[in-house]
Design an enzyme around this catalytic site. Sequence first.
Site, PDB file in Angstrom:
ATOM      1  N   CYS A 438       4.602  22.506 -90.242  1.00 22.27           N
ATOM      2  CA  CYS A 438       4.583  21.079 -89.889  1.00 22.27           C
ATOM      3  C   CYS A 438       5.147  20.850 -88.501  1.00 22.27           C
ATOM      4  O   CYS A 438       4.462  20.417 -87.596  1.00 22.27           O
ATOM      5  CB  CYS A 438       5.418  20.283 -90.875  1.00 22.27           C
ATOM      6  SG  CYS A 438       4.681  20.160 -92.482  1.00 22.27           S
ATOM      7  N   GLU A 440       8.176  22.932 -87.208  1.00 23.34           N
ATOM      8  CA  GLU A 440       9.317  23.800 -87.019  1.00 23.34           C
ATOM      9  C   GLU A 440       9.142  24.753 -85.838  1.00 23.34           C
ATOM     10  O   GLU A 440       8.237  25.576 -85.838  1.00 23.34           O
ATOM     11  CB  GLU A 440       9.562  24.628 -88.289  1.00 23.34           C
ATOM     12  CG  GLU A 440       9.667  23.821 -89.563  1.00 23.34           C
ATOM     13  CD  GLU A 440       8.368  23.731 -90.349  1.00 23.34           C
ATOM     14  OE1 GLU A 440       7.493  22.938 -89.953  1.00 23.34           O
ATOM     15  OE2 GLU A 440       8.205  24.450 -91.339  1.00 23.34           O
TER      16      GLU A 440
END
Lengths: 843, 264
Positions: A438, A440
């Site tokens: 997502c 990171e």
Amino acid sequence: MNTYDATPIEKTERIARLVAHLYAKMPEIEAARAELITESYKATEGQPIMMRRALAFAHILENIPIIIRPEELVVGSSTIAPRGCQTYPEFSYEWLEAEFDTVEHRSADPFYISDDTKKRLKAADSYWKGKTTSELATSYMAPETLRAMEHNFFTPGNYFYNGVGHITVQYDKVLRIGFEGIKQEAEAELADCHFGDENYAAKNTFLRAVLISCDAVIGYAERYSRLAKEMADKERDAARRQELLTISENCGRVPRNGADGFWEACQSFWFVQQLLQLESSGHSISPGRFDQYMYPYYEKDIKSGRLTRERAQELLDCIWVKLNDLNKCRDAVSAEGFAGYSLFQNLIVGGQTTEGKDATNDLSFMCISAARHVFLPQPSLSIRVWNRSPKALLLYAAELTRTGIGLPAYYNDEVIIPALINRGLTLEDARDYNIIGCVEPQKSGKTEGWHDAAFFNMCRPLEMVFSNGYDAGKEASIHTGNVESFKTFDEFYDAYKKQMEYNISLLVNADNAIDMAHRILCPLPFESCMVDDCMKRGLSLQEGGAVYNFTGPQGFGIANVADSLYTVKKLVFEEKKVTLGELKKALEMNFGQGFDAITAKEIALQVAGALKAQGKEVTGDVIAATVQSVLTMELPAAEKARYEEILAMIDALPKFGNDIDEVDSLARDAAYTYTRPLETYRNPRGGIFQAGLYPVSANVPLGAQTGATPDGRLAHMPVADGVSPSSGKDVNGPTAACNSVARLDHGIASNGTLFNMKMHPTAMAGEKGLESFVSLVCGYFDQKGMHMQFNVVDRQTLLDAQKHPEKYSGLVVRVAGYSALFTTLSKSLQDDIIRRTEQAADR
Amino acid sequence: MKDYLNVSGRIFDIQRYSIHDGVGIRTIVFLKGCALRCKWCCNPESQEYEIQTMTVNGKPKVMGRDVTVREVMETVARDMPYYGRSGGGLTLSGGESLLQPEFATALLHGAKDMGITTAMESMGYAKFEVIKGVLAYLDTYLMDIKHMNAAKHKEFTGRENTLMVENAMKIAQSRMCELIIRVPVIPGFNDTEEEIMQIASYADSLPGVEQIHLLPYHNYGEGKYEGLGRPYLLKDTPLPSQEKMNHLKDMVEKKTALMCQIGG
């Protein structure tokens, strides 16, 4: 001077046909991998686990059915059915057997499964009882941890039931030297293993497992080479025959050797991307800085005239299609949390080089074009933005955003690079970051980041402050005192911090237990051979072989906690309009707004608990009767009116997301209650914990397990997503929302923050709309925001899509850290997306 | 001493992230009170200087508040990062800002002190001496010219256009700011080729004017009339079609040296 060519290239008809073929049917579950790994495990009992993993991987790659789909230019499919999925019983299997009869009809991510497959899976699964990572992990956990999970404080579901994934390996290295080259490195390390070394056993075994894995991959590619040749021999169309012959040659050469040209590089990349996901079920295997490591092959072929830009674009588009061919079946609850068949394969363009120069090249633009051509959720396309990003690239990206696909996500180098340096990365490594899953950030090929280690619901500890540690009549957390006894806001806030700290320690306990289980049962030699310094140290990633090790669990619900704290501060302690006792009662009674079945059951259990405590016997009938009476309960009019009055007072308070310093400062501080305690913990791989602030789509299912909160959120409604303001509460427009969110400390949340913004299409219309959009992103980033993503679609369209899903099968929306087809999402998640404020420009 | 920060005036709204009234991302401050009563006006709550109550979504809402320049600037300053990135800034709208000349001037002065660009939407309904004071702090004047025929202008807006048309020339000749002419295209009032061309030709004759904006009529304001308990006089007026707008734009660009844009 920039030297890129940004001229857009048209999509070819082949790409449209590849997409149509991929989406012709519902995805299907296949049994081949489960059967093969079981066969291999049965044959290797008693051998070191590292060796068993490599042998099982090799057995799968030798025997799993292979297929070349019509018109493909880049080949390699993990299932015969398009978008099908294999299963991974070594991590968990019980949930799937329990859902055999419902998986095809569930609302989030349904999969077809044939009776024959069910039978074959059942037979294979019977071997795995007591041997899975999830069972071993559970046995390592403290009883308090299991209790906290039962009460939904957090869920580590991701790695509890699946492989870890969440990595970017050294694609560049495979492209450069091939697996023959990697084997040579392993051989050299082996030669350097001495009989007397203290780590001889581990290192020697690991390196031999690497050699077996590399050979397995080379052999798998050769199977495709032979298949392509056979198909070419039967092919009547001369052009396709030539394509198949080239595919055959490509697969014979790569990934065994370094890639010679762009097409080979594409094929070599693809085998790595695909096979990582056959070794383990981890998702978020992220291609990373694809425009950087593919560029040398593109440039060389373009210069020599061997490749046209048109053909290069078509090959890229083919890879984009293939990234949607991979799929994964999750359990029903996780499927809600990760809805949209997403594998979170994050591919990022732009940004800067290790030397701090702008990295934009032709491929940066062509990757954005590929997303536009294919128009599917994968890959999760991202763009790095920094002070010297070419405006042309940002505008090109904004045009993609405007289509409503929810891509790309925008990331801010100016925050992420220092945040990573703060976690111990070198300047060069930090500059070379890419995004996993997502949101990171990590340095590719050097990191085992465990980036998606859990979801922690920051609202649940708040509930525990009001209940003094009880949940549905049961002890669920520590006791921080009777809430009515708190005399100051600080006392109340301290109780919240204590509840947070306690539950964070349990979250760490859960993650570290799961970490150990993966280390002991599922080391991954293939993945590990493409990450430094595994081979040098003779340790797999799971044993701590990576240069950088992290564990990154996510907190979410900051907006709710901030607004709740503000309610308590203002209404209870400053204006003294409500007592904590009244507020507690109002929350229990859901502000007099009635109860749904879930709350009724909770209240009934609470009553039952109280009765039991008094020594009375409680039968199921008593509980059922209580549930009924709660559901039909009529509050006394005066009581109901008071609760509604309290709710109205809360609604009238300023909320996070409106550029109001006092509320925003509280939000910044509230985020620290999660990020600061967490960074004090260590994991078994020798790394530290680092917080993320994003929910994927877990804010919906986990919100459903959370009672009413003092910010006026009713029981079981979704919790705020990521660092975004609560749905519909930001009413001062996009710049105000951005300013509020930028007031959080994003730098400490080095596992990523997620800011969802919904734009109305009119807000992005015309050149002016695009220019303003880019300025909005840059303005947010100037204030040290970390990430931004957009849904560009009007409310009416989404409402209509709910009513007539058949008309909107291609409608892609941004869910959380990824995009998904709107119609494949569950109703509750669809509702949540509709509720998120639509930021329209002007009136 | 920045005394102008203490000047107060009456506004009815502040709108952030406005991207259609001037360069870049802008904050629009809506000043209350207008000299005209245009039948199509989409902000009827702007017309009276008096503070009013308007029903919005079934609830009474007070329209209008007195604020100092300092207070307004606190909000305007919040979007500095976005102005910097986009070249945006402050736009005054109304109402007719020139009815509160001291306040309008002080607001623009405040913006200039912050180093951001300024724009004003106005029909120029004031003595030129008054306008001149404003021009000192103004980058872009977005000036409405609704019709060239004085009688028809009066019928639809309540006043003749003479003063405003003259002011347009004086503003242009002053060369103190960029002047852009804006024309609300209202069916039944000024939407014929002839009427639009009369305005465009005049705009073309103004020294230094390079742009004209044709703003298609919309009925978003209709609900507000109801909320104020007033009849909406243009009920059932058809919206100008995209084709029609394109046609007018092409015509203007063909027959004048102006750059013509549809919408703000």
